[in-house]
Design a protein around this motif. Sequence first.
Motif, mmCIF file in Angstrom:
data_model
loop_
_atom_site.group_PDB
_atom_site.id
_atom_site.type_symbol
_atom_site.label_atom_id
_atom_site.label_comp_id
_atom_site.label_asym_id
_atom_site.label_seq_id
_atom_site.Cartn_x
_atom_site.Cartn_y
_atom_site.Cartn_z
ATOM 1 N N SER A 41 -2.683 -4.826 -2.946
ATOM 2 C CA SER A 41 -2.378 -4.694 -1.522
ATOM 3 C C SER A 41 -3.649 -4.502 -0.701
ATOM 4 O O SER A 41 -3.775 -5.040 0.403
ATOM 5 C CB SER A 41 -1.425 -3.519 -1.297
ATOM 6 N N ILE A 42 -4.587 -3.711 -1.232
ATOM 7 C CA ILE A 42 -5.862 -3.520 -0.527
ATOM 8 C C ILE A 42 -6.610 -4.842 -0.426
ATOM 9 O O ILE A 42 -7.138 -5.205 0.631
ATOM 10 C CB ILE A 42 -6.708 -2.465 -1.256
ATOM 11 N N ARG A 43 -6.651 -5.585 -1.527
ATOM 12 C CA ARG A 43 -7.335 -6.897 -1.523
ATOM 13 C C ARG A 43 -6.670 -7.839 -0.529
ATOM 14 O O ARG A 43 -7.347 -8.521 0.259
ATOM 15 C CB ARG A 43 -7.299 -7.495 -2.932
ATOM 16 N N VAL A 44 -5.350 -7.885 -0.543
ATOM 17 C CA VAL A 44 -4.614 -8.781 0.348
ATOM 18 C C VAL A 44 -4.805 -8.369 1.808
ATOM 19 O O VAL A 44 -5.062 -9.203 2.676
ATOM 20 C CB VAL A 44 -3.119 -8.785 -0.030
ATOM 21 N N ILE B 146 0.835 -1.210 0.000
ATOM 22 C CA ILE B 146 0.000 0.000 0.000
ATOM 23 C C ILE B 146 0.864 1.252 0.000
ATOM 24 O O ILE B 146 0.601 2.204 -0.741
ATOM 25 C CB ILE B 146 -0.947 -0.012 1.217
ATOM 26 N N LEU B 147 1.902 1.257 0.811
ATOM 27 C CA LEU B 147 2.807 2.408 0.838
ATOM 28 C C LEU B 147 3.479 2.611 -0.514
ATOM 29 O O LEU B 147 3.588 3.750 -1.009
ATOM 30 C CB LEU B 147 3.871 2.220 1.919
ATOM 31 N N LEU B 148 3.917 1.511 -1.132
ATOM 32 C CA LEU B 148 4.570 1.616 -2.437
ATOM 33 C C LEU B 148 3.593 2.102 -3.503
ATOM 34 O O LEU B 148 3.934 2.936 -4.348
ATOM 35 C CB LEU B 148 5.150 0.256 -2.829
ATOM 36 N N GLY B 149 2.367 1.571 -3.468
ATOM 37 C CA GLY B 149 1.372 1.997 -4.437
ATOM 38 C C GLY B 149 1.039 3.471 -4.302
ATOM 39 O O GLY B 149 0.923 4.195 -5.301
ATOM 40 N N LEU C 254 8.410 -8.025 -17.943
ATOM 41 C CA LEU C 254 8.254 -9.464 -17.722
ATOM 42 C C LEU C 254 8.197 -9.826 -16.243
ATOM 43 O O LEU C 254 7.323 -10.609 -15.837
ATOM 44 C CB LEU C 254 9.385 -10.227 -18.433
ATOM 45 N N PRO C 255 9.100 -9.297 -15.381
ATOM 46 C CA PRO C 255 8.983 -9.624 -13.950
ATOM 47 C C PRO C 255 7.643 -9.208 -13.349
ATOM 48 O O PRO C 255 7.061 -9.942 -12.550
ATOM 49 C CB PRO C 255 10.140 -8.836 -13.313
ATOM 50 N N VAL C 256 7.135 -8.034 -13.739
ATOM 51 C CA VAL C 256 5.841 -7.574 -13.221
ATOM 52 C C VAL C 256 4.720 -8.481 -13.717
ATOM 53 O O VAL C 256 3.814 -8.861 -12.950
ATOM 54 C CB VAL C 256 5.584 -6.110 -13.638
ATOM 55 N N LEU C 257 4.776 -8.854 -14.996
ATOM 56 C CA LEU C 257 3.739 -9.727 -15.561
ATOM 57 C C LEU C 257 3.756 -11.098 -14.898
ATOM 58 O O LEU C 257 2.701 -11.628 -14.512
ATOM 59 C CB LEU C 257 3.954 -9.863 -17.073
ATOM 60 N N LEU D 74 1.668 0.701 -12.756
ATOM 61 C CA LEU D 74 2.335 -0.182 -11.795
ATOM 62 C C LEU D 74 1.902 0.156 -10.379
ATOM 63 O O LEU D 74 1.656 -0.741 -9.560
ATOM 64 C CB LEU D 74 3.854 -0.051 -11.932
ATOM 65 N N GLY D 75 1.812 1.444 -10.064
ATOM 66 C CA GLY D 75 1.335 1.843 -8.750
ATOM 67 C C GLY D 75 -0.094 1.400 -8.500
ATOM 68 O O GLY D 75 -0.439 0.968 -7.393
ATOM 69 N N LEU D 76 -0.939 1.461 -9.549
ATOM 70 C CA LEU D 76 -2.332 1.021 -9.413
ATOM 71 C C LEU D 76 -2.406 -0.488 -9.178
ATOM 72 O O LEU D 76 -3.215 -0.960 -8.374
ATOM 73 C CB LEU D 76 -3.108 1.402 -10.673
ATOM 74 N N ILE D 77 -1.567 -1.254 -9.868
ATOM 75 C CA ILE D 77 -1.530 -2.711 -9.668
ATOM 76 C C ILE D 77 -1.168 -3.038 -8.221
ATOM 77 O O ILE D 77 -1.847 -3.824 -7.546
ATOM 78 C CB ILE D 77 -0.505 -3.360 -10.632
ATOM 79 N N VAL D 78 -0.078 -2.437 -7.744
ATOM 80 C CA VAL D 78 0.399 -2.737 -6.393
ATOM 81 C C VAL D 78 -0.620 -2.299 -5.341
ATOM 82 O O VAL D 78 -0.888 -3.020 -4.369
ATOM 83 C CB VAL D 78 1.758 -2.051 -6.146
#
Length: 353
Positions: free
Chosen positions: A48-51, A20-23, A164-167, A40-44
């Motif tokens: 994070s909120i879901r987790v 959440i902090l990173l996002g 690729l690492p993010v995907l 990328l920030g939106l993904i993280v």
Amino acid sequence: MTFGQQMLFFFSAIGAFNGILLGIYLLFIKKLKNIPDFFLGLIVLTLSIRVGISVCIYFYPDWPEIIPYLGLAALFFTGPALFYYVRSSFLEEQFILKDCRKSFGIITGVLGVVGTLYLFFPVIWDRYFATFVYTVWSVFVCLSVYQYYILSKRQSKSGNQFILPVLLSNVIIFLAYQFISTGWIQVYCAGGSLVFSFVLYANFLMLFNKKHHLSTAKETNKYSNKKISDEKADSFVFKLENLMHSEELYKNPNLKLSDLASKMNMSTHQLSQLLNDNLGKSFSTYINEYRINEACELIENDSYLKIEEIGYEVGFNSKSTFFSTFKKIKNTTPLLYKQSQSLSEPRFQSSNL
């Protein structure tokens, strides 16, 4: 909770908290240089909120029923964010942001319509909402993989080396949640949260390692491409020594590498390379040797200055730095050096008699 449950809660929640902090940092604090950083920030952030909500609900089941649906609502945007992250990373300037805004507007509208059904048909919403969200997530993950395959074949290289690492990280997290939600893997609900935490830290360790190797390679190439020839190095060293003796630049306590480089009419990188490669010394060592040699001359000539005043005279800005540097270079203290000089003078005179 037992101690084991507390440890599981800690490791599950710590990844969500840091995510959440990173996002938030990527979305709102960091000065974005390109569109992929935003996605990328939106993904993280959405993951994070879901987790985080799923972990809290697992360990604290008395929370209101609406809380889990807020986590699923956040997860609803993870798939589209991943899809547009891949597209914007490859297309770069050719990426059309207006189309993205329209798509996210439609997705938000669909979520709003589905969300209002909770007010009238909570039973139906309880039964089908999670399936609806996971179906949308599945579709966009498949589209993201397909987009990566198509665009990577068209373009041999991309400016963003972390696609690729993010995907792969998103695919792993997606599969973990799918297997757990369908019951194919019999683990507790927070297992997906542990997978998220593990993938998050593993991913960023890999990214930072890549950045370190890239910066090291760039630094090496930068110096190797500007290698000073032996003939030029000899002339530079001769000019440098004459400059140090004539202008006594070392007596300036605030002397910097850039100041000396400008006097030499060369770049700071070239001067640093000259000192390290040809003289085998760092800038500070080179300057301090001149200062200590000057201090030794003042001590030998029986200067009227006190020991600590000699340090300031030759360019040191503190007594402690002068003493420690003197001992490092001469393997003795200034006072012992002075005593040794005074003891050697009578012996020299008696030998001449």
